[in-house]
Every structure is written in C-alpha cells, then in structure tokens.
Design a protein around this motif. Sequence first.
Motif, short mmCIF file in Angstrom:
data_model
loop_
_atom_site.label_atom_id
_atom_site.label_comp_id
_atom_site.label_asym_id
_atom_site.label_seq_id
_atom_site.Cartn_x
_atom_site.Cartn_y
_atom_site.Cartn_z
N GLU A 1 0.81 -1.20 0.00
CA GLU A 1 0.00 0.00 0.00
C GLU A 1 0.85 1.26 0.00
O GLU A 1 0.45 2.30 -0.50
CB GLU A 1 -0.94 0.00 1.20
N SER A 2 2.07 1.17 0.51
CA SER A 2 2.97 2.32 0.55
C SER A 2 3.53 2.67 -0.83
O SER A 2 4.19 3.68 -0.99
CB SER A 2 4.13 2.04 1.50
N GLY A 3 3.29 1.82 -1.82
CA GLY A 3 3.79 2.06 -3.16
C GLY A 3 5.10 1.36 -3.46
O GLY A 3 5.65 1.50 -4.55
N LEU B 1 11.12 1.40 -4.93
CA LEU B 1 10.16 2.51 -4.91
C LEU B 1 10.08 3.08 -6.31
O LEU B 1 11.10 3.25 -6.97
CB LEU B 1 10.62 3.60 -3.95
N PRO B 2 8.87 3.39 -6.78
CA PRO B 2 8.77 4.01 -8.10
C PRO B 2 9.50 5.34 -8.14
O PRO B 2 9.44 6.13 -7.20
CB PRO B 2 7.26 4.21 -8.29
N GLY C 1 1.43 5.86 -4.43
CA GLY C 1 0.13 5.31 -4.08
C GLY C 1 0.18 3.81 -3.99
O GLY C 1 1.16 3.17 -4.38
N PRO C 2 -0.88 3.21 -3.48
CA PRO C 2 -0.91 1.76 -3.29
C PRO C 2 -0.80 0.99 -4.61
O PRO C 2 -1.38 1.38 -5.61
CB PRO C 2 -2.29 1.52 -2.67
N LEU C 3 -0.02 -0.08 -4.58
CA LEU C 3 0.10 -0.97 -5.74
C LEU C 3 -0.92 -2.09 -5.59
O LEU C 3 -1.09 -2.65 -4.51
CB LEU C 3 1.52 -1.53 -5.82
N GLY D 1 -4.28 3.92 -11.27
CA GLY D 1 -4.36 3.56 -12.68
C GLY D 1 -3.05 3.57 -13.44
O GLY D 1 -3.03 3.46 -14.65
N HIS D 2 -1.92 3.70 -12.73
CA HIS D 2 -0.61 3.72 -13.38
C HIS D 2 -0.05 2.31 -13.54
O HIS D 2 -0.34 1.42 -12.75
CB HIS D 2 0.38 4.54 -12.57
#
Length: 172
Positions: A8-10, A26-27, A34-36, A55-56
Amino acid sequence: PILASAHESGCICLWSIQGNLMKELLPFSKYTSGPLTALCTDISTKMLLAGSKEGHIICWNIASFIEDSQNSKKQVKEKLCWRAHTTEVVDLFHEEEKNVVVTASIDGSVRIWYAMNGYYFGYFGQARKFDLSDTSRLILPCDVNNFPAIIKEESKHMEKKLEYSLILDRDK
C-alpha cells in the motif's frame, strides 16, 4: 526463486523463499505514488510490472538482479511508467510473443499497450481491429491525458525529486 510483494505504501519488496528481504523498490516517477494493486512478470522474468490504485503501470528491468540476486549492488532499474486507467488497476499481464501488456481496471475496461514504450493499442470491445504492428503511433485513451514516461538510464535509482510550488527564483 524470488518472491515479489506489492504494498500500500507504493513499494515492491523482493524476498528470498527463506523470507529474507533482498531488495525494496520505490517508483521513481512522480506520478506513481500510491498503493500498488497488481503485479506480474514476463515469462523470462526480465521485466516486473505493477499496477496502482491510481491507474498507473510501472515497469522495472529486473534481469540483472535475477541473474545475480546475491550481489546487493545489482540495481533494479525502473524503465517506464504510464497512466493506463483513471481508476484502480485490478489485473495485468504481459504477452511476450506480441510484447504487449493487457490491463484491467475496476471501471470495467480492458486495454492493450505496447510493453516497450507504453503506447496504447486500444481496448477490448472497440469497433476497429487492433493494429499491433504500428508501435510508433502515440495515442491515448479518451480518459487519460498523461503520456508515458521513459526513465533515463542515468537517473539515479530510487531518487525522487520533490517539487515545491512556492520557490523564489531570483532569475525570473
């Protein structure tokens, strides 16, 4: 074998099957926090793809890490990020023969993208046939207005640039 978990942390965590954390990703892109919500790899495990609640789609090159996962200096490089949907991505997969990524969202749409650059081919249910041979035509779905971001090789791994809206620029 390596296990991947989306959070959820991305971030994405890569684990050994013994349960040891091997790498945390990390992206890099500024739009992908945002959450994955979805993960997949290609068959040869060279690419790791993640979908987000916003939506990414984020794509990492994990080939060098997989080949020598014991070497902690091996970097996992983010290659590409694009907005695939305006709502949560619930599933995605990579079809290696045609080199396409298929994404599904909670809005009910299923879309097809070129895996190398995030270019949009179309959606399931459209009137025209998919033309998977034209990989240079940059079009976007009607509800998406951000073009794909290709992450340059020289970008530093996991470095994020912060944008501050109120900064005094004496040159301006």
